[in-house]
Scaffold this motif. Structure first.
Motif, short mmCIF file in Angstrom:
data_model
loop_
_atom_site.label_atom_id
_atom_site.label_comp_id
_atom_site.label_asym_id
_atom_site.label_seq_id
_atom_site.Cartn_x
_atom_site.Cartn_y
_atom_site.Cartn_z
N UNK A 1 0.79 -1.32 -0.04
CA UNK A 1 0.06 0.06 -0.13
C UNK A 1 0.93 1.33 0.02
N UNK B 1 9.14 -4.90 -5.47
CA UNK B 1 8.65 -5.96 -4.44
C UNK B 1 8.79 -7.32 -5.16
N UNK C 1 5.92 1.64 1.80
CA UNK C 1 4.88 0.69 1.68
C UNK C 1 5.63 -0.70 1.53
N UNK C 2 6.74 -0.44 0.84
CA UNK C 2 7.65 -1.98 0.88
C UNK C 2 7.78 -2.59 2.31
N UNK D 1 6.30 -1.98 4.97
CA UNK D 1 5.16 -2.46 5.54
C UNK D 1 4.53 -3.85 5.12
N UNK D 2 4.66 -4.09 3.94
CA UNK D 2 4.17 -5.18 3.06
C UNK D 2 4.96 -6.34 3.56
N UNK D 3 6.33 -6.24 4.06
CA UNK D 3 7.00 -7.33 4.41
C UNK D 3 7.75 -7.99 3.15
N UNK D 4 8.62 -9.00 3.35
CA UNK D 4 9.23 -9.67 2.01
C UNK D 4 8.58 -10.78 1.66
N UNK D 5 8.66 -10.76 0.16
CA UNK D 5 7.61 -11.36 -0.63
C UNK D 5 7.70 -12.84 -0.55
N UNK D 6 8.90 -13.25 -0.23
CA UNK D 6 8.93 -14.78 -0.25
C UNK D 6 7.96 -15.62 0.42
N UNK E 1 6.79 -15.88 4.44
CA UNK E 1 5.42 -14.90 4.58
C UNK E 1 4.59 -15.35 5.89
N UNK E 2 3.56 -15.78 5.47
CA UNK E 2 2.56 -15.82 6.64
C UNK E 2 2.20 -14.47 6.60
N UNK E 3 1.20 -14.12 7.56
CA UNK E 3 0.63 -12.61 7.59
C UNK E 3 1.62 -11.74 8.35
N UNK E 4 2.27 -10.79 7.76
CA UNK E 4 3.11 -9.78 8.20
C UNK E 4 2.54 -9.11 9.61
N UNK E 5 1.07 -8.40 9.06
CA UNK E 5 0.65 -7.46 9.88
C UNK E 5 -0.98 -8.07 10.09
#
Lengths: 240, 128
Positions: free
Chosen positions: A74, A91, B104-105, B107-112, B116-120
């Motif tokens: 976002x 990303x 933004x990046x 907050x989104x966390x790493x893409x792997x 992953x799992x839910x970051x937030x």
């Protein structure tokens, strides 16, 4: 403001798509809550990894995209589609197993089959970049005025860059990692499409065009570029 | 020499503008611009006190009257101001775009997927 990310595990990824996680589909979105869920769900039938770059939407787009199974990045404020694409690129680049990316429009005007075909051409080693073009066959039916403006845009792009394309402002593209690593979109607005072509031309990357079908629904027409905006795009490109 | 009120007002405005512009922001590369600005201010004061100087300049470059000369100079100055402002805004835009993207990046966390799992997940009522 954070978004509920899906519990996105290996298990889930294996349930859908091909199971090979080397492709990211990047969907820039801005206030698309009425369609984004369906679009993401459709893309996930053919691809495992979708990232929606939410460009500061004020509606529920981000939550719906996440619910449909996309990862959501976002922007804290609205920056423009070009900025959203570059965010999506960075990303995807953060994933070391990523080899290919597809850029896909959020308004549902693109066909999944076209995206799959384009990635297959990348995987076959045909080129480093596959551009979608709505002018390679007769399936897409833009209005006369829109077709004229698009032709003028591609004429300008071909003239100012070292490329020969038939459709410059098509949101459907597939790009290999080595090229993606060198791209840097600085045009936040709609001029990014031409900027992208220019950068790929300057990199001397190999490219092909792939015939795609653009579905002009009432929604995509309403969300799409007004023809007046082409003048703004031209100004952005000249005054960069 | 008799100083008229308008001359006083104009001089005050020019001096204040020049001082303010000189105080704002600091970078060595702007030294030239500042010197230019000083000269410009000095010339402005000079031409307020002796308006006929514009007539001399105008005649020198082949323009009818001094007022026309001022107008032309203004058009050129305004155009260059518009362009430099545009460039500066583009630079500013590039900067805050990078800042917003970083946010933004992060907050989104790493893409792997592996990590992953839910970051937030503390706020499921996203959007509004």
């Amino acid at each position: 403001m954070t978004v509920e990310q899906p519990a996105y595990t290996l298990e889930k990824a294996e349930q859908t798509g091909s199971g090979v996680r080397d492709t990211w589909v990047i969907i820039p979105m801005f206030n698309e809550e009425s369609v984004i869920g369906d679009v993401v769900a459709q893309v996930l039938t053919a691809f495992d990894q979708v990232v929606c770059v939410d460009d500061g939407s004020t509606d529920r787009s981000a939550a719906l995209a996440a619910h449909a199974g996309a990862r959501v990045v976002r922007h804290p404020l609205n920056l423009g589609q070009g900025a959203a694409l570059q965010t999506g690129f960075e990303y995807a680049l953060a994933d070391p197993s990523m080899q290919y990316i597809v850029t896909f429009d959020a308004d549902g005007q693109h066909q999944i089959a076209d995206a799959v075909g384009m990635v297959e051409r990348l995987k076959a080693g045909e080129a480093d970049v596959v551009f979608g073009s709505r002018f390679l066959d007769e399936r897409s039916k833009p209005s006369f005025a829109k077709a004229m403006v698009l032709r003028a845009a591609v004429g300008y792009t071909n003239f100012t860059t070292h490329t020969r394309l038939t459709d410059a402002h098509n949101g459907l593209r597939a790009i290999r990692r080595p090229v993606l690593e060198k791209l840097d979109i600085t045009q936040n607005g709609m001029a990014h499409a031409s900027e992208l072509v220019a950068q790929i031309g300057a990199l001397k990357a190999s490219y092909v065009e792939h015939p795609v079908h653009i579905l002009y629904t009432d929604y995509s027409k309403a969300k799409g570029q007004s023809l007046w905006n082409s003048i703004n795009i031209l100004a952005d490109l000249i005054l960069r | 020499m008799k100083i008229v009120l308008i001359q006083l007002v104009l001089i005050v405005v020019v001096v204040i503008t020049a001082v303010r512009l000189l105080r704002d922001r600091g970078a060595r590369t702007q030294a030239v611009r500042r010197l230019g600005l000083l000269l410009f201010a000095a010339f402005a004061v000079w031409s307020i006190l002796f308006p006929t100087i514009w007539n001399h300049i105008a005649r020198l470059v082949g323009v009818g009257r001094g007022t026309d000369m001022v107008l032309y100079a203004l058009v050129v100055a305004f155009l260059s101001f518009t362009l430099t402002t545009y460039v500066r805004f583009r630079e500013l835009e590039t900067r805050y775009t990078k800042l917003a993207r970083r946010l933004a990046l992060d907050e989104a966390g790493p893409p792997q997927l592996a990590q992953a799992g839910p970051p937030q997940q503390e706020s499921p009522h996203a959007g509004s």
